[in-house]
Design a protein around this motif. Structure first.
Motif, PDB file in Angstrom:
ATOM      1  N   GLN A 140     -45.221-129.474 -31.967  1.00  0.00           N
ATOM      2  CA  GLN A 140     -45.529-130.450 -30.932  1.00  0.00           C
ATOM      3  C   GLN A 140     -46.829-131.152 -31.295  1.00  0.00           C
ATOM      4  O   GLN A 140     -47.666-130.595 -32.007  1.00  0.00           O
ATOM      5  CB  GLN A 140     -45.729-129.775 -29.572  1.00  0.00           C
ATOM      6  CG  GLN A 140     -44.461-129.280 -28.931  1.00  0.00           C
ATOM      7  CD  GLN A 140     -44.784-128.600 -27.607  1.00  0.00           C
ATOM      8  OE1 GLN A 140     -44.984-127.402 -27.573  1.00  0.00           O
ATOM      9  NE2 GLN A 140     -44.829-129.360 -26.532  1.00  0.00           N
ATOM     10  N   VAL A 141     -46.992-132.355 -30.788  1.00  0.00           N
ATOM     11  CA  VAL A 141     -48.256-133.067 -30.871  1.00  0.00           C
ATOM     12  C   VAL A 141     -48.613-133.477 -29.452  1.00  0.00           C
ATOM     13  O   VAL A 141     -47.750-133.922 -28.695  1.00  0.00           O
ATOM     14  CB  VAL A 141     -48.181-134.295 -31.823  1.00  0.00           C
ATOM     15  CG1 VAL A 141     -47.152-135.312 -31.378  1.00  0.00           C
ATOM     16  CG2 VAL A 141     -49.552-134.928 -31.979  1.00  0.00           C
TER      17      VAL A 141
ATOM     18  N   ARG B  98     -54.026-131.886 -30.221  1.00  0.00           N
ATOM     19  CA  ARG B  98     -53.530-130.585 -30.667  1.00  0.00           C
ATOM     20  C   ARG B  98     -52.178-130.767 -31.342  1.00  0.00           C
ATOM     21  O   ARG B  98     -51.336-131.530 -30.863  1.00  0.00           O
ATOM     22  CB  ARG B  98     -53.394-129.612 -29.496  1.00  0.00           C
ATOM     23  CG  ARG B  98     -54.718-129.209 -28.877  1.00  0.00           C
ATOM     24  CD  ARG B  98     -54.542-128.127 -27.816  1.00  0.00           C
ATOM     25  NE  ARG B  98     -55.797-127.835 -27.165  1.00  0.00           N
ATOM     26  CZ  ARG B  98     -56.185-128.392 -26.018  1.00  0.00           C
ATOM     27  NH1 ARG B  98     -55.401-129.238 -25.389  1.00  0.00           N
ATOM     28  NH2 ARG B  98     -57.356-128.075 -25.500  1.00  0.00           N
ATOM     29  N   TYR B  99     -51.986-130.002 -32.441  1.00  0.00           N
ATOM     30  CA  TYR B  99     -50.735-130.036 -33.187  1.00  0.00           C
ATOM     31  C   TYR B  99     -50.358-128.598 -33.524  1.00  0.00           C
ATOM     32  O   TYR B  99     -51.201-127.808 -33.947  1.00  0.00           O
ATOM     33  CB  TYR B  99     -50.891-130.845 -34.476  1.00  0.00           C
ATOM     34  CG  TYR B  99     -49.668-130.808 -35.356  1.00  0.00           C
ATOM     35  CD1 TYR B  99     -48.603-131.669 -35.122  1.00  0.00           C
ATOM     36  CD2 TYR B  99     -49.569-129.900 -36.404  1.00  0.00           C
ATOM     37  CE1 TYR B  99     -47.469-131.633 -35.920  1.00  0.00           C
ATOM     38  CE2 TYR B  99     -48.439-129.858 -37.202  1.00  0.00           C
ATOM     39  CZ  TYR B  99     -47.390-130.726 -36.951  1.00  0.00           C
ATOM     40  OH  TYR B  99     -46.271-130.674 -37.733  1.00  0.00           O
ATOM     41  N   GLY B 100     -49.106-128.262 -33.351  1.00  0.00           N
ATOM     42  CA  GLY B 100     -48.621-126.926 -33.692  1.00  0.00           C
ATOM     43  C   GLY B 100     -47.584-126.466 -32.693  1.00  0.00           C
ATOM     44  O   GLY B 100     -46.743-127.253 -32.247  1.00  0.00           O
ATOM     45  N   THR B 101     -47.658-125.199 -32.347  1.00  0.00           N
ATOM     46  CA  THR B 101     -46.754-124.606 -31.361  1.00  0.00           C
ATOM     47  C   THR B 101     -47.609-123.956 -30.284  1.00  0.00           C
ATOM     48  O   THR B 101     -48.799-123.704 -30.504  1.00  0.00           O
ATOM     49  CB  THR B 101     -45.840-123.540 -31.994  1.00  0.00           C
ATOM     50  OG1 THR B 101     -46.653-122.438 -32.416  1.00  0.00           O
ATOM     51  CG2 THR B 101     -45.051-124.103 -33.177  1.00  0.00           C
TER      52      THR B 101
ATOM     53  N   LYS C 169     -49.272-121.067 -31.811  1.00  0.00           N
ATOM     54  CA  LYS C 169     -50.259-121.285 -32.867  1.00  0.00           C
ATOM     55  C   LYS C 169     -50.614-122.772 -32.977  1.00  0.00           C
ATOM     56  O   LYS C 169     -49.831-123.568 -33.483  1.00  0.00           O
ATOM     57  CB  LYS C 169     -49.733-120.801 -34.212  1.00  0.00           C
ATOM     58  CG  LYS C 169     -50.751-120.969 -35.326  1.00  0.00           C
ATOM     59  CD  LYS C 169     -50.249-120.469 -36.647  1.00  0.00           C
ATOM     60  CE  LYS C 169     -51.330-120.649 -37.698  1.00  0.00           C
ATOM     61  NZ  LYS C 169     -50.870-120.385 -39.028  1.00  0.00           N
ATOM     62  N   ILE C 170     -51.795-123.107 -32.508  1.00  0.00           N
ATOM     63  CA  ILE C 170     -52.302-124.467 -32.661  1.00  0.00           C
ATOM     64  C   ILE C 170     -52.801-124.586 -34.098  1.00  0.00           C
ATOM     65  O   ILE C 170     -53.716-123.879 -34.506  1.00  0.00           O
ATOM     66  CB  ILE C 170     -53.440-124.763 -31.670  1.00  0.00           C
ATOM     67  CG1 ILE C 170     -53.006-124.524 -30.221  1.00  0.00           C
ATOM     68  CG2 ILE C 170     -53.972-126.187 -31.871  1.00  0.00           C
ATOM     69  CD1 ILE C 170     -51.893-125.402 -29.729  1.00  0.00           C
TER      70      ILE C 170
END
Length: 161
Positions: A49-50, A65-68, A71-72
């Motif tokens: 996700q972003v 923020r980017y990741g899940t 876990k960012i």
């Protein structure tokens, strides 16, 4: 949602050095924004996700923020939400639509969260939201939101320089 986990997460971040130790505030559903932040933009890019978030009581403080949720992988700025001066925006009209971008630079890369509206071949509007990454003026990644995105959910014109 497990109320015990939610309460533990909130308390962990209130305690001295809480969130800096790896604990972090709980996230909103379908976004990587913390509870209390405003979701300015969020979408799914495959399993990731972003999200662009605004701090609860400071409309000029932004966070990427980017990741899940588990876990960012990239948070910008890394510490507290950053002053709007760390981000820039552009809004350009196109034939039958507009191209809106919020961007920031980090480690020799430029990250661009975008929302585009254009006139399709049938005259109906088409929508495309996503993330682009640029290095040395060259596009190295162009990812389009799997879920279509919702565009920017807040007015980003204050970031235009």
């Amino acid at each position: 949602m497990n109320r015990h986990w939610l309460l533990s997460g909130i308390l962990a971040c209130w305690l001295p050095a809480g969130c800096a130790d790896g604990a972090r505030a709980p996230l909103q559903a379908n976004a990587l924004c913390e509870i209390g932040e405003t979701v300015a933009f969020s979408c799914h890019l495959g399993k990731k996700q972003v999200s662009l978030c605004q701090a609860a009581n400071a409309g000029k403080a932004w966070r990427y923020r980017y990741g899940t949720p588990a876990k960012i992988e990239l948070a910008f700025p890394e510490a507290e939400a950053g002053d709007a001066a760390l981000f820039s925006a552009s809004e350009k009209p196109t034939n039958g639509g507009a191209n809106s971008v919020v961007s920031f630079a980090r480690g020799g890369y430029e990250y661009r969260v975008f929302s585009r509206v254009a006139k399709g071949e049938d005259g109906e509007p088409t929508f495309e939201d996503g993330l682009e990454v640029v290095k040395d003026g060259k596009l190295v990644s162009h990812r389009v939101c799997d879920d279509g995105g919702e565009g920017f959910r807040v007015d980003v014109s204050a970031l235009i320089r």
